[in-house]
Design an enzyme around this catalytic site. Structure first.
Site, PDB file in Angstrom:
ATOM      1  N   CYS A  97      22.406  57.946   0.898  1.00  0.00           N
ATOM      2  CA  CYS A  97      21.388  57.082   0.272  1.00  0.00           C
ATOM      3  C   CYS A  97      22.147  55.898  -0.318  1.00  0.00           C
ATOM      4  O   CYS A  97      22.414  55.871  -1.524  1.00  0.00           O
ATOM      5  CB  CYS A  97      20.605  57.837  -0.789  1.00  0.00           C
ATOM      6  SG  CYS A  97      19.841  59.378  -0.192  1.00  0.00           S
ATOM      7  N   PRO A 138      22.452  50.186  -3.446  1.00  0.00           N
ATOM      8  CA  PRO A 138      22.705  48.814  -2.988  1.00  0.00           C
ATOM      9  C   PRO A 138      24.045  48.604  -2.286  1.00  0.00           C
ATOM     10  O   PRO A 138      24.324  47.503  -1.844  1.00  0.00           O
ATOM     11  CB  PRO A 138      22.661  48.011  -4.286  1.00  0.00           C
ATOM     12  CG  PRO A 138      23.148  48.963  -5.329  1.00  0.00           C
ATOM     13  CD  PRO A 138      22.630  50.305  -4.919  1.00  0.00           C
ATOM     14  N   GLY A 139      24.923  49.616  -2.206  1.00  0.00           N
ATOM     15  CA  GLY A 139      26.114  49.505  -1.404  1.00  0.00           C
ATOM     16  C   GLY A 139      27.436  49.449  -2.144  1.00  0.00           C
ATOM     17  O   GLY A 139      28.496  49.406  -1.516  1.00  0.00           O
ATOM     18  N   LYS A 145      28.955  51.789  -3.869  1.00  0.00           N
ATOM     19  CA  LYS A 145      29.734  53.000  -3.585  1.00  0.00           C
ATOM     20  C   LYS A 145      30.196  53.012  -2.128  1.00  0.00           C
ATOM     21  O   LYS A 145      31.267  53.539  -1.817  1.00  0.00           O
ATOM     22  CB  LYS A 145      28.918  54.247  -3.910  1.00  0.00           C
ATOM     23  CG  LYS A 145      28.528  54.389  -5.379  1.00  0.00           C
ATOM     24  CD  LYS A 145      27.769  55.678  -5.621  1.00  0.00           C
ATOM     25  CE  LYS A 145      27.329  55.797  -7.072  1.00  0.00           C
ATOM     26  NZ  LYS A 145      26.252  54.842  -7.407  1.00  0.00           N
ATOM     27  N   GLU A 176      19.991  54.303   4.712  1.00  0.00           N
ATOM     28  CA  GLU A 176      19.043  53.899   3.670  1.00  0.00           C
ATOM     29  C   GLU A 176      17.641  53.839   4.270  1.00  0.00           C
ATOM     30  O   GLU A 176      17.440  53.283   5.355  1.00  0.00           O
ATOM     31  CB  GLU A 176      19.420  52.538   3.082  1.00  0.00           C
ATOM     32  CG  GLU A 176      18.452  52.005   2.043  1.00  0.00           C
ATOM     33  CD  GLU A 176      18.242  52.961   0.873  1.00  0.00           C
ATOM     34  OE1 GLU A 176      17.074  53.193   0.514  1.00  0.00           O
ATOM     35  OE2 GLU A 176      19.237  53.474   0.334  1.00  0.00           O
ATOM     36  N   ASP A 212      15.677  57.781   7.503  1.00  0.00           N
ATOM     37  CA  ASP A 212      15.616  58.862   6.524  1.00  0.00           C
ATOM     38  C   ASP A 212      16.786  59.817   6.762  1.00  0.00           C
ATOM     39  O   ASP A 212      16.937  60.368   7.863  1.00  0.00           O
ATOM     40  CB  ASP A 212      14.287  59.596   6.657  1.00  0.00           C
ATOM     41  CG  ASP A 212      14.048  60.596   5.537  1.00  0.00           C
ATOM     42  OD1 ASP A 212      15.013  60.917   4.804  1.00  0.00           O
ATOM     43  OD2 ASP A 212      12.899  61.051   5.388  1.00  0.00           O
ATOM     44  N   CYS A 267      22.232  59.506 -11.513  1.00  0.00           N
ATOM     45  CA  CYS A 267      22.360  58.776 -12.780  1.00  0.00           C
ATOM     46  C   CYS A 267      21.282  59.284 -13.728  1.00  0.00           C
ATOM     47  O   CYS A 267      20.598  58.511 -14.397  1.00  0.00           O
ATOM     48  CB  CYS A 267      22.270  57.263 -12.574  1.00  0.00           C
ATOM     49  SG  CYS A 267      20.781  56.712 -11.715  1.00  0.00           S
TER      50      CYS A 267
END
Length: 569
Positions: free
Chosen positions: A284, A287-288, A290, A308, A333, A415
């Site tokens: 997942c 926004p990229g 990681k 994503e 998915d 998080c």
């Protein structure tokens, strides 16, 4: 030449726009950029599935005037309930402008509470013609609520906890770059229950160096020209700068040489610890940040598949990657990926950072400004079952990640500070993980805060605290037992090393000889044993170490002691 138009209403104003001053042009575009961000924020809040946080949307590369846009978005959200009531009372928001109501909210705030100097743009002229009606409606609202000031009026639109601290009633909305507005969780007798206190705490600016583009020392030198820079003692390539340091427009940030990424977030990819040359799946990924961190840890070698589902978040992912490196982006998915598909047969590590409640970073995301928060709905999320629905998805995603045939390491992170999304998810999937040969390992052994003690093995889990660490993250590391003790990386080695072997009197544990071996012979035997691969070595490791496997893959070890009766000979 006039700047390009960004919204439909601006298309009819080409001739007028050329007469704008620089200040007017900047304000004009800032209001429209703010309206675009506000629309995304309100839509995400309404369906409880945000595309990104307020700050992430504002500080994306597509927004030019970031400071003005950020201020307009925050202030409009702060006054949103008042603006809606005033616009309704003045009957201003007619059908023509309902489709652009976010822009009307922004302009109305600017005229009633902000600069009051907006003179260009169709929306601005529309609201200016109705300024008297709006001011009259605001005055009537003050009388109705029995207050004299707008700041006092704001208190009527807050949850009790916000009102008691005067958060939204203050003239200062927030200080996002200098101070962190936090809701501090205080655990009750039941580990699942929390209450919240509100506080302002100083927050350092963390930046992660993208070592694919820039070395750490050059980054320290460049950033140190205007700031004090320290290296983090836990996460490689992570730097810490003083609170209040604004780097959003810094050249190193714009070109992807450094990323504005918190410490807890930066720990996730390091916990996965992928080898250069591996195939890695970021399940997942938007926004990229990681994803790019994984590529840096792999030194640009190997393959990363960034998956994503959300179309809008895919665009943000592609933008992040474009600033750093080429990664294969998969719009789809993760749960629909076939684990038996040959495309994924070589995936050896998976980073799973699924959708979560975000309760550990609510302050960083400025959730206290959202309508759902100020109306009290956000506090009831746990009661409405949203967290339970998220946890159900998280369990499926984690079990799916553990099902890939060649995967050796899986990191599950959120998080969130909710036990339901963290320890409970891991505990429910743990039997399935064990059946597939996985066990929990301890990421960052020196880190002091571990999982809640709700099941055996939770001491391997990692938590960061919203109060002490200023971010609330959770990390679980699953490692397939067949590769624990691999000689590829000494920190993971559970087998006896030459140092531990030499500590005993006998190098071969099966040798019954009590005569000590000479130091020179000890050294030769140790060198031979240290090159031995375990019997369960994967074919991939044999290919990586052909010289070792060719010379050292033997069924038995011949002891070099002088005893002819030794059982190993």
């Amino acid at each position: 030449m006039a700047p390009p138009k960004r919204v439909g209403t601006a298309a009819a104003e080409t001739g007028r726009e050329r007469r704008m001053s620089n200040a007017e042009r900047s304000s004009y575009f800032a209001r429209r950029e703010a309206a675009k961000v506000l629309r995304s924020v309100l839509q995400g809040d309404a369906r409880r599935r945000a595309v990104a946080s307020i700050k992430s949307l504002v500080f994306s590369p597509s927004v030019r005037n970031k400071k003005a846009t950020f201020a307009l978005v925050c202030q409009t959200l702060k006054h949103l309930s008042i603006l809606k009531d005033v616009l309704e009372a003045a009957n201003v928001l007619n059908s023509k402008w309902k489709s652009q109501k976010e822009l009307i909210f922004i302009v109305t705030y600017d005229i009633l509470f902000g600069q009051d100097t907006v003179a260009v743009g169709a929306a601005e002229k529309f609201i200016l013609l109705r300024k008297d009606a709006l001011q009259s409606a605001l005055a009537q609202l003050l009388v109705k609520k029995k207050v004299k000031r707008t700041e006092d009026l704001l208190l009527h639109y807050q949850t009790p906890e916000l009102a008691s601290h005067g958060i939204l009633g203050s003239n200062e909305v927030i200080m996002p770059e200098n101070w962190l507005f936090i809701t501090v969780p205080i655990r009750q007798q039941d580990a699942c229950q929390y209450k919240y206190n509100i506080a302002y705490v100083p927050k350092p600016r963390y930046v992660r160096v993208n070592t694919l583009k820039l070395g750490v020392e050059p980054a320290i030198h460049e950033l140190g020209k205007q700031n004090t820079v320290k290296r983090d003692d836990m996460v490689p390539d992570l730097l810490m700068l003083p609170p209040g340091t604004d780097l959003h427009d810094h050249p190193l940030v714009k070109n992807g040489s450094v990323f504005l990424q918190g410490k807890a977030s930066s720990m996730v990819a390091v916990a996965l610890d992928p080898e250069p040359g591996w195939e890695v799946l970021d399940a997942c990924s938007a926004p990229g940040n990681k994803t790019v961190h994984l590529a840096a840890l792999m030194r640009g070698k190997g393959k990363i598949i960034a998956c994503e589902l959300n179309k809008e978040r895919v665009k943000r992912l592609e933008d992040t990657i474009d600033r750093s490196l080429h990664v294969k982006v998969l719009h789809g998915d993760f749960l629909n990926l076939n684990t038996k598909d040959p495309l994924y047969s070589k995936v050896r590590a998976i980073l799973l950072d699924p959708s979560c409640s975000g309760s550990g970073t609510a302050a960083e995301r400025l959730d206290h400004l959202l309508p759902s928060y100020t109306t009290g709905h956000a506090a009831a999320d746990a009661d409405t079952g949203r967290v339970n629905k998220l946890a159900a998805f998280q369990r499926k995603a984690l079990a799916h990640a553990l099902s890939f045939p060649a995967v050796e390491r899986v990191v599950y992170s959120t998080c969130s500070i909710n036990q339901t999304e963290n320890e409970d998810v891991v505990n429910s999937v743990l039997p399935f993980a064990v059946s597939h040969g996985f066990q929990l390992e301890t990421p960052f052994p020196r880190w002091p805060r571990r999982g809640l003690p709700v099941f055996q093995g939770s001491e391997h889990l990692l938590r960061t605290d919203p109060e002490k660490d200023q971010e609330g993250f959770f990390i679980a590391l699953f490692v397939r037992k067949s590769i624990i003790g691999s000689p590829e990386k000494p920190p993971r080695n559970n087998y006896k090393t030459s140092e531990t072997l030499s500590a005993g009197n006998h190098l071969n544990p099966r040798c019954q000889n009590t005569e000590e071996t000479s130091p020179l012979r000890q050294k030769k035997i140790l060198n031979k044993r240290s090159l031995l691969l375990p019997s369960h070595t994967r074919m991939s490791k044999m290919l990586l170490y052909p010289r070792i496997t060719k010379r050292r893959m033997i069924k038995s070890v011949h002891c070099q002691c002088a005893d002819a009766n030794c059982r190993t000979n």
